[in-house]
Write an enzyme that holds these catalytic residues in place. Structure first.
Site, short mmCIF file in Angstrom:
data_model
loop_
_atom_site.label_atom_id
_atom_site.label_comp_id
_atom_site.label_asym_id
_atom_site.label_seq_id
_atom_site.Cartn_x
_atom_site.Cartn_y
_atom_site.Cartn_z
N ARG A 5 0.92 -1.12 -0.14
CA ARG A 5 0.00 -0.01 -0.13
C ARG A 5 0.78 1.27 0.01
O ARG A 5 1.74 1.45 1.07
CB ARG A 5 -0.91 -0.04 1.24
CG ARG A 5 -2.01 1.10 1.22
CD ARG A 5 -1.33 2.35 2.17
NE ARG A 5 -2.29 3.26 2.45
CZ ARG A 5 -2.12 4.38 3.11
NH1 ARG A 5 -0.86 4.70 3.38
NH2 ARG A 5 -3.14 5.30 3.44
N ASP A 24 1.82 4.68 0.54
CA ASP A 24 1.24 6.13 1.33
C ASP A 24 1.26 7.25 0.33
O ASP A 24 2.31 7.62 -0.40
CB ASP A 24 2.16 6.17 2.44
CG ASP A 24 1.64 7.40 3.19
OD1 ASP A 24 0.40 7.33 3.63
OD2 ASP A 24 2.34 8.02 3.40
N HIS A 37 0.38 11.32 -3.92
CA HIS A 37 0.25 12.72 -4.15
C HIS A 37 1.34 13.46 -3.76
O HIS A 37 1.68 14.44 -4.20
CB HIS A 37 -1.33 13.43 -4.01
CG HIS A 37 -1.55 13.03 -2.44
ND1 HIS A 37 -2.23 12.01 -2.05
CD2 HIS A 37 -1.22 13.81 -1.08
CE1 HIS A 37 -2.24 12.05 -0.69
NE2 HIS A 37 -1.81 13.15 -0.10
N GLU A 71 -2.69 4.80 -2.06
CA GLU A 71 -3.49 6.22 -1.58
C GLU A 71 -3.16 7.35 -2.15
O GLU A 71 -2.03 7.64 -2.54
CB GLU A 71 -3.09 6.10 0.02
CG GLU A 71 -3.72 7.09 0.69
CD GLU A 71 -3.13 7.79 1.64
OE1 GLU A 71 -3.97 8.46 2.52
OE2 GLU A 71 -2.14 7.59 2.03
N HIS A 124 -15.92 7.04 1.83
CA HIS A 124 -15.90 7.42 3.35
C HIS A 124 -16.59 9.01 3.65
O HIS A 124 -17.51 8.89 4.41
CB HIS A 124 -14.54 7.48 3.86
CG HIS A 124 -14.46 8.05 5.22
ND1 HIS A 124 -14.46 9.52 5.43
CD2 HIS A 124 -14.48 7.60 6.54
CE1 HIS A 124 -14.34 9.59 6.88
NE2 HIS A 124 -14.30 8.42 7.40
N HIS A 125 -16.34 9.95 2.98
CA HIS A 125 -16.85 11.28 3.20
C HIS A 125 -18.28 11.23 2.94
O HIS A 125 -18.98 11.87 3.78
CB HIS A 125 -16.11 12.34 2.28
CG HIS A 125 -14.84 12.21 2.47
ND1 HIS A 125 -14.01 11.71 3.62
CD2 HIS A 125 -13.75 12.85 1.57
CE1 HIS A 125 -12.58 11.86 3.28
NE2 HIS A 125 -12.48 12.81 2.26
#
Length: 625
Positions: free
Chosen positions: A272, A274, A277, A311, A339-340
């Site tokens: 994964r 992190d 960006h 991510e 989620h949001h």
């Protein structure tokens, strides 16, 4: 000169290979030390405590040698230009912390997972855990003792937060400064290998969270060796890594070697990445594309299935589009939009980035397309945000209702259990687990853990500690949260986050645990075991009614459906469902799951619509005969 592996590698016949990239130094020697108190911050000692062996300088700033009389566990430092001594940037083991000498580590391990080759991406249900707070002991060995509970729940993949060596014994892991070394307080590299082997014995995949966007501040001695960082870009967490500037080839090789170490020496099934960006690379071939190619080449050669998931807060589908469509070709990425959207519906919070969400249509779009923002205007960002996900299968998106960021970056580290009753928590779980995407549970949420997950560190530099405290306060500026955040440096900020496993047997907590277990069983039956073409976005029809605040989710052919009601009072609804007889497979209002309403028990007959009374925060799973 034949290239040796980076770092220290024990060889046969009592020899050891050493290799380091240090273009800033003309001369490099290995100082094999006898005293672990001889730390990296020391200047050249007046008297030698063991051996000093020169390395041969080769092309592009690499220094290397093969030495006799080297054994696993030997401590060493690199001496640069007869002056400074530093631990190995590619150290595999830092038994005395980030400022102490490195140790030679033998990667050979008696693996018992020969029959394990990994899982298809779509079979994964992730369980994110932080080793230090997952158990009271905070070690890999203690975490391994809890794996059977995860298997019983229906989890198929453990996602471990970063384990690269960080300062002290308390940290989320994103302040790691030795990317190759496994945190010594967790048990070190041998213990991590044992943990992965224990997971595979239970047919659990292991994904490891790795950080390639920055390096932590304390114990970071990389500047002594070479231009690992660049001033051309900035990140919120520290200096950007030099992926595209002068002498960046060696930096890229350093990161690629690290990624391969985890899948080769530790047998992890996925990485994964992190916050990509914060990775800046304007090379013709992006480092993410190169990393995926390297990992997949190794996976093919070793006949294993390995996944790379990113991510990102960019909502950029190019990350996971195949290279034939000019994408990076990664296997999957996290989607915060789900989620949001769900969080706002459940809690009513509209602070910060939550202000961009609030309707059932937002949630429905995240279920259909992976993202809510696919190019439209974002009020929070004050610009257009995101891009189209057309043609991408939903199993390329990892979604959650809680994770380390969404809990830990709240003012008090409060979980959903602090804001939602049991019925709303069950509703949240149903939408997450029966969504077409890959669900991720954050450790403890399956039974409604009440311990917070705060931000915590254990730095030794007072100026750095003060800077962290100021930074945490700034992080909450766009949120209207009242109160004072816990002190990140305080030991209590860490200890209060340790899971209370005894809660699993308490009444409401056991209800939640049973509900999650049944949902995951239904997911296997209705989604995982369904042919992959049945999971395409076009076959995941979502119907919404904001008047009654309910959502119907299921395949277009209506073989099964989830009905989710987002109001705190009952509602009479007319549900669009295909004609036929429908059986109730799960009712959150059932006494079995602690429900207080009248459960639906009899088969239901639809002629294109079903009229039902839904309880507050009610949810039903139905299947058609």
């Amino acid at each position: 000169m034949t290239a040796l592996p980076l770092g220290a590698t024990p060889l046969d016949a009592g020899r050891g290979a050493f290799r380091v990239w240090a273009p800033h130094a003309e001369r490099v020697a290995v100082h094999l030390v006898a005293d672990p108190a001889l730390g990296a911050a020391d200047a050249r000692p007046e008297s030698e405590t063991a051996r000093l062996e020169p390395l041969e300088r080769g092309e592009h700033g690499y220094h290397e040698a093969v030495l006799d009389d080297v054994a696993p566990g030997d401590l060493y430092l690199f001496r640069l230009d007869d002056e400074r001594e530093r631990p190995d940037p590619a150290s595999r083991w830092q038994p005395h912390g980030v400022h102490g000498p490195s140790a030679v580590w033998d990667a050979r391990f008696a693996w018992a997972d020969d029959g394990w080759t990994g899982r298809p991406l779509g079979d994964h249900v992730f369980y994110e855990l932080h080793v230090g707070t997952f158990t009271r002991e905070g070690t890999f060995a203690a975490a391994a003792e809890r794996l059977d509970a995860l298997v019983d729940l229906g989890i198929t993949a453990v996602e471990v937060m970063p384990v690269a060596q960080f300062p002290g014994e308390r940290n989320w892991g994103y302040d790691g400064v030795y990317p190759f070394a496994v945190q010594s307080s967790y048990g070190g590299p041998d213990a991590f290998q044992g943990f992965v082997d224990a997971c595979h014995a239970r047919r659990l995949s292991v994904f490891l969270d790795v950080v390639y966007n920055h390096v932590g501040p304390e114990g970071n001695y990389l500047d002594s060796f070479g231009p690992y960082f660049t001033d051309r870009y900035t990140t919120p967490w520290g200096r950007a890594i030099n992926f595209d500037g002068a002498q960046s080839n060696a930096v890229r090789a350093f990161v690629l070697d690290n990624a391969l170490q985890w899948v080769r020496d530790f047998h992890v099934d996925g990485l994964r990445l992190d916050a990509i960006h914060g990775i800046f690379d304007f090379s013709a071939r992006h480092i993410l594309e190169e990393l995926q190619d390297a990992v997949q080449a190794f996976a093919r050669e070793s006949r294993r299935t390995v996944h790379v998931v990113a991510e990102s807060d960019l909502n950029d589908a190019r990350i996971i589009r195949p290279k034939s469509q000019f994408g990076f070709g990664l296997d999957g990425q996290w989607s915060d939009d789900f989620h949001h959207a769900l969080h706002v519906l459940l809690t009513g919070e509209r602070n910060g980035y939550y202000g961009d969400f609030g309707t059932l249509d937002d949630l429905a779009k995240s279920l259909r397309e992976g993202f809510v923002y696919t190019g439209q205007y974002s009020r929070f960002r004050m610009r257009n945000h995101g891009g189209s996900t057309h043609g991408l299968p939903p199993e390329q998106f990892v979604i959650c209702t809680q994770n380390h960021d969404q809990v830990g970056n709240r003012l008090l580290g409060d979980r959903l259990t602090a804001h939602l009753g049991v019925e709303a928590q069950k509703l949240s779980a149903a939408v997450l687990i029966l969504a077409p995407h890959l669900p991720l549970l954050f450790m403890g949420q399956e039974y409604g853990e009440t311990a917070p997950f705060c931000y915590f560190v254990s730095h030794s530099d007072e100026k750095l500690i003060a800077a962290v405290r100021r930074g945490r306060k700034r992080d909450f500026a766009s949120f209207d949260w009242r109160g004072k955040p816990p002190d990140p440096q305080a030991a209590s900020s860490f200890t209060q986050c340790i899971l209370d496993w005894s809660l699993r047997d308490a009444l409401n907590h056991r209800v939640l645990l049973d509900f999650h277990r049944e949902l995951l069983r239904l997911r296997r039956e209705l989604i995982t075991d369904t042919p992959s073409d049945a999971l395409s976005p076009q076959q995941c029809a979502v119907h919404t009614d904001d008047t009654a605040r309910f959502l119907v989710m299921g395949p277009e052919d209506a073989r099964w459906a989830l009905v989710a009601h987002f109001r705190a009072e009952p509602a009479d609804v007319s549900i669009p469902l295909a004609s036929g007889t429908w059986n109730i497979r799960l009712d959150a209002a059932s006494p079995r799951f602690g429900g207080s309403g009248e459960p639906h028990t009899e088969p239901l007959h639809s002629q294109g619509n079903l009229s039902l009374t839904l309880p507050a925060w009610g949810c039903l799973v139905l299947s058609r005969t």
